[in-house]
Scaffold this active site. Structure first.
Site, PDB file in Angstrom:
ATOM      1  N   GLU A 153      -0.136  -8.463  -5.099  1.00  0.00           N
ATOM      2  CA  GLU A 153       1.184  -7.829  -5.201  1.00  0.00           C
ATOM      3  C   GLU A 153       2.296  -6.934  -4.836  1.00  0.00           C
ATOM      4  O   GLU A 153       2.733  -6.154  -3.530  1.00  0.00           O
ATOM      5  CB  GLU A 153       1.137  -6.578  -6.202  1.00  0.00           C
ATOM      6  CG  GLU A 153       2.778  -5.753  -7.611  1.00  0.00           C
ATOM      7  CD  GLU A 153       1.505  -4.436  -8.559  1.00  0.00           C
ATOM      8  OE1 GLU A 153       3.396  -3.914  -8.592  1.00  0.00           O
ATOM      9  OE2 GLU A 153       1.218  -4.108  -9.201  1.00  0.00           O
ATOM     10  N   GLU A 158      12.172  -1.576  -6.803  1.00  0.00           N
ATOM     11  CA  GLU A 158      11.498  -0.585  -8.432  1.00  0.00           C
ATOM     12  C   GLU A 158      13.082   0.611  -8.526  1.00  0.00           C
ATOM     13  O   GLU A 158      12.487   1.870  -7.241  1.00  0.00           O
ATOM     14  CB  GLU A 158      10.055   0.293  -8.643  1.00  0.00           C
ATOM     15  CG  GLU A 158       9.353  -0.772  -8.480  1.00  0.00           C
ATOM     16  CD  GLU A 158       7.756  -0.110  -8.491  1.00  0.00           C
ATOM     17  OE1 GLU A 158       7.282  -0.047  -9.464  1.00  0.00           O
ATOM     18  OE2 GLU A 158       7.201   0.127  -7.380  1.00  0.00           O
TER      19      GLU A 158
END
Length: 421
Positions: A153, A158
């Site tokens: 990942e 974010e």
């Protein structure tokens, strides 16, 4: 293709740019758009050749579930309008949204997105990931069994526009939080480990941040910002915020020597976090002024030799999108005996002809045309002279041509300095 002449001032250093693009390519290299993972979102619906309006394998993290009805394309943006669910679904009460790439082949290259986060305690995200696959052979942990598997990942950013009741909450509101994860499902049933590095203190080790803060206390919901990652190889990822270098991660090698060695898919989604409290209220989720995440565009690039084609996984339809500002910039010149060696940068959305011109006292004394491939490239070239000449008051210019004679863009002329080898 932009037809306005655009001049860039000669400099041996990178210029400060007001538009997004990858880092300056190395000599002999070029960035070219990867169509399968790029979208300007200028239509009226999601491009179904490229995107799903949901996630293949994940419903979302409770209490937010991915809901296709939150996703729309309008006003030049892909929008995710978070809301309360009309009918709660067990542990799910909030509707977030997920847009996932059809392609699962995103690999080493440059990935960037320009977006404005919602002002909720829900994330607005941009990341890559892949599925769990069996681990072949013995790993660094010494485990080797039929059960174990691993996945990757790459969290490019974010962003959380709301006020989280944790000391690190401001990090998600005022800058770029990025991470790398290597996930491992071990030999023991139900075991799962995560090996992480990155700026994100909530889900990583909080290290390797360099310049990942927005200026003057700006917050992620106030304006559009560009977040990017250069996935360089199996072990390194560089991160960029608004074209500025924001940090570098050497990917954790606890599990294996070269962890970032498999292609991934792309995600643009909104979600709730276990550590992101308080949850958004029904009143906040009903407020259209703060409940929506706006993605202006997403762009992905191959890094290839300047004279080679990039094999596209999804061919574009029609003209190229308006990505690059057509321009040319001479980087350096050197006279070696009867050869003038030089290099230059160029940008063009389409394949283009360039005119290389030597002039003296404003009169052209030599010219030649070369073909350049679409993208952002760094070219080495030379002019071989039949005999030595006086270069006093002589200039070199690179012109990009719109037609055989009409100039699309030109570099600043550069005076030739004699530097005999």
């Amino acid at each position: 293709m932009k037809l306005t002449k655009f001049l860039l001032t000669l400099s041996l250093f990178s210029s400060s740019l007001v538009y997004a693009k990858p880092p300056e390519p190395e000599l002999g290299k070029r960035w070219v758009i990867n169509n399968a993972y790029s979208d300007e979102f200028n239509g009226k619906t999601l491009d179904k050749r490229k995107w799903l309006d949901h996630h293949r394998t994940w419903k979302g993290r409770p209490p937010a579930m991915f809901d296709p009805s939150t996703v729309s394309v309008k006003n030049g943006n892909m929008q995710i309008a978070n809301k309360m669910m009309e009918k709660p679904n067990k542990k799910y009460t909030i509707s977030g949204g997920a847009v996932q790439s059809i392609g699962q082949t995103a690999y080493h290259g440059f990935y960037e997105s320009r977006f404005k986060a919602s002002r909720l305690n829900m994330s607005t995200t941009f990341w890559l990931s892949n599925r769990n696959v069996p681990f072949e052979g013995k790993n660094h942990l010494g485990q080797d069994c039929e059960r174990d598997g691993w996945s990757m990942e790459l969290d490019i950013v974010e962003a959380v526009g709301g006020v989280i009741d944790k000391a690190f909450g401001a990090n998600f509101r005022q800058g770029m939080q990025y991470n790398t994860h290597v996930w491992y499902s071990g030999c023991e049933k139900g075991s799962r480990s995560r090996f992480s590095k990155g700026a994100n203190v909530a889900e990583g080790d909080g290290t390797q941040a360099f310049n990942n803060k927005l200026p003057d206390g700006e917050e992620v919901w106030q304006n559009y910002n560009t977040y990017a990652a250069w996935w360089k190889n199996e072990n390194q990822v560089d991160f960029y915020l608004n074209d500025g270098f924001a940090g570098r991660i050497q990917v954790d090698t606890t599990l294996l020597e070269k962890p970032y060695s498999r292609p991934m898919s792309m995600q643009l989604l909104t979600e709730t976090y276990d550590w992101g409290r308080p949850l958004p209220t029904p009143e906040q989720l009903a407020d259209d002024a703060i409940n929506t995440s706006y993605y202006d565009w997403v762009r992905s690039y191959y890094y290839v030799d300047v004279d080679k084609d990039a094999k596209q996984q999804l061919e574009r339809v029609g003209k190229a999108d308006d990505i690059f500002v057509e321009s040319a910039t001479i980087k350096n010149t050197r006279l070696v005996l009867n050869s003038l060696e030089f290099s230059y940068l160029y940008e063009s959305d389409e394949n283009v002809n360039a005119l290389i011109e030597l002039s003296k006292n404003n009169q052209s004394i030599f010219s030649k045309k070369v073909k350049l491939k679409a993208g952002y490239g760094h070219v080495a070239d030379q002019i071989k002279l039949s005999k030595a000449m006086d270069f006093d008051k002589t200039q070199l210019t690179v012109h990009l041509l719109h037609t055989e004679t009409e100039k699309l863009a030109s570099s600043e002329p550069v005076k030739i300095k004699v530097n005999v080898k």
